[in-house]
Design an enzyme around this catalytic site. Structure first.
Site, short mmCIF file in Angstrom:
data_model
loop_
_atom_site.label_atom_id
_atom_site.label_comp_id
_atom_site.label_asym_id
_atom_site.label_seq_id
_atom_site.Cartn_x
_atom_site.Cartn_y
_atom_site.Cartn_z
N LYS A 156 0.84 -1.21 0.00
CA LYS A 156 0.00 0.00 0.00
C LYS A 156 0.88 1.26 0.00
CE LYS A 156 -3.74 -2.56 0.83
NZ LYS A 156 -3.02 -3.84 0.91
N GLU B 81 5.59 0.40 10.53
CA GLU B 81 5.40 -1.02 10.81
C GLU B 81 5.88 -1.28 12.23
OE1 GLU B 81 4.03 -3.84 9.50
OE2 GLU B 81 4.84 -4.85 11.27
N CYS C 286 -7.84 -8.42 4.59
CA CYS C 286 -7.94 -9.42 3.52
C CYS C 286 -8.74 -10.60 4.06
CB CYS C 286 -6.57 -9.81 2.98
SG CYS C 286 -5.44 -10.35 4.23
#
Ligand code: SAM
Length: 452
Positions: free
Chosen positions: A115, A133, A230
């Site tokens: 992304k 992250e 997802c």
């Protein structure tokens, strides 16, 4: 896929959710996963011969899976291997965000960088991306992929979502591509199905709520939050969004869809979201929703003048020759190292450096060694590199792979000094050409280890 291979509990959830189309869904799990890439528009020509991913300008389907590791263009950041459904982020972004404003964007759960690299292709150069992250090892992979993509308007951070509470109202857009139970990737990774359990779905859902609560204050009033997973189940998608709407002042935004894309719009419990099912779209399972924060948020004050150290005039003059449009960049020095980022975001970057753990800010330019400036690998990858001021060495496929394996290269008839190695005119990295040998400067930890 045999229904028997699905866990009973997962089957029950999906039967209820999909009703009549459940059997088509199960059949689609037997088909091979689609293979797709997203091109880097600043490094490669648009591949007209490949089938387009309908919702992404730069997304392309491949007919079969090549050995990506042995393609030098992957290592050069000319494209990113990415699942097609998740490229729908492009629509979520382009349909809701003003493209002309200079904005601050956060990609909160960013590794390995799908992304974030996509957002960099969509943002204007006056905007700043914070690519974060929380898991350190994954943050290193993220840094590598960001470097290869070649943009300087990005900061890579390694923080817990909670740390963003220190940045109230700082971001115009926040993307939360949340860690999830991964049901949408069962076709790509059948083993993941064995790990599925209702307990894990509950755990994921709780974690997602915690992440959303932590990051919410960092979004400006009227700012956009893009939430995606997802996975298919409602607990991690619709129910979390309904919870967010109850807790905070949120307005969901409807996106324009083309009917032939096969994307399913859910409008339930006063929320809007988009489901991607593999029997309906050409891609894997995915869910996305876009919302606006309607309540005022006190905004972070970032008014102080930046206090970064600058290089000496002599070094600065030399470094200006190495990059395009140096007048639009701020070059800073840290110990013996130099890096650059967009001038108009210097205050913001200093503010971030004071509040977060930065792995990189902008692009590393050079290191001073024995009175000489040695160009950094990130500069070779940069779309801001001024190639005219360097020796260039174009390599054939075999040599390019030798270079990427960090092997010794045969002597070329080239000038001495730092040379930019390229494949199909796309930069791969540096070598230092000496009298009788070429020093391969490709980063050791990135080298290709695969033979073939
Ligand atoms: N956005 C990435 C991309 O497009 O390449 C994929 C992100 S993946 C779905 C979710 C990420 O969330 C993982 O990198 C994972 O390490 C990270 N993560 C795991 N636990 C987290 C937590 N508690 N808070 C924030 N992020 C977390």
């Amino acid at each position: 896929m045999n229904i028997g291979q699905l866990s009973r509990a997962f089957e029950d959830v999906m039967r209820k959710q999909l009703a009549d189309s459940f059997s088509s869904f199960v059949q689609s799990l037997d088909k091979p996963a689609c293979i797709s890439i997203r091109l880097n528009p600043n490094k490669t020509k648009v591949a007209e011969d490949l089938e387009k991913v309908p919702w992404s300008k730069y997304g392309r389907y491949l007919k079969e899976r090549p050995t990506f590791t042995l393609d030098p263009l992957l290592h050069a950041g000319a494209y990113y291997v990415q699942e097609a459904s998740s490229m729908f982020l492009e629509q979520a972004f382009l349909q809701t965000v003003d493209q002309d404003k200079s904005i601050n964007v956060l990609d909160l759960c960013a590794a390995p960088g799908g992304k974030s690299t996509h957002l960099l292709s969509l943002l204007n150069k006056q905007s700043l991306l914070v690519s974060n992250e929380v898991i350190r090892s994954r943050a290193s992979i993220l840094s590598e992929n960001i470097q290869k993509w070649g943009y300087c308007n990005v900061v890579v951070t390694n923080n817990d979502p909670e740390d963003f509470k220190k940045l109230p109202g700082f971001f115009d857009v926040i993307v939360v591509d949340a860690p999830c139970s991964g049901e949408g990737l069962f076709r790509k990774d059948p083993n993941a199905m064995q790990e599925w359990s209702t307990t894990n779905v509950e755990l994921c859902s709780k974690r997602q709520r915690r992440i959303l609560s932590d990051v919410w204050p960092a979004l400006k009033q009227n700012g956009i939050l893009i939430y995606s997973t997802c996975t298919y189940n409602e607990k991690e998608n619709e129910e979390n969004l309904a919870w967010l709407k109850k807790e905070h002042d949120v307005e969901f935004i409807k996106l324009k869809l083309s009917e032939e894309w096969g994307i399913e719009n859910v409008h339930s419990q006063d929320i809007d979201g988009y489901h991607f099912y593999p029997h309906l779209v050409k891609g894997e399972g995915f869910f996305i929703s876009v919302m606006r924060k309607t309540k005022a948020e006190p905004e972070s004050s970032i008014r102080s003048r930046p206090t970064f150290a600058s290089p000496s005039t002599k070094i600065s003059n030399q470094l200006h020759e190495w990059i395009l449009h140096p007048e639009e960049k701020t070059i800073i020095s840290r110990h013996d190292q130099f890096q650059f980022f967009p001038k108009n975001k210097a205050q913001e970057i200093e503010f971030l450096a004071k509040n977060l753990y930065l792995l990189s800010a902008g692009t590393s330019l050079a290191t001073a060694k024995h009175e000489k400036l040695v160009p950094e690998h990130a500069l070779a990858m940069s779309i801001e590199l001024n190639k005219e001021n360097f020796n260039l060495m174009e390599l054939e496929l075999v040599e390019a792979l030798q270079y990427l394996r960090k092997e010794t290269l045969p002597i070329h008839n080239s000038q001495k000094g730092f040379s930019l190695m390229s494949f199909q005119n796309i930069s791969l990295g540096w070598s230092n050409v000496l009298d009788k040998r070429i020093n391969n400067l490709y980063p050791s930890n990135w080298r290709i280890r695969m033979s073939g």
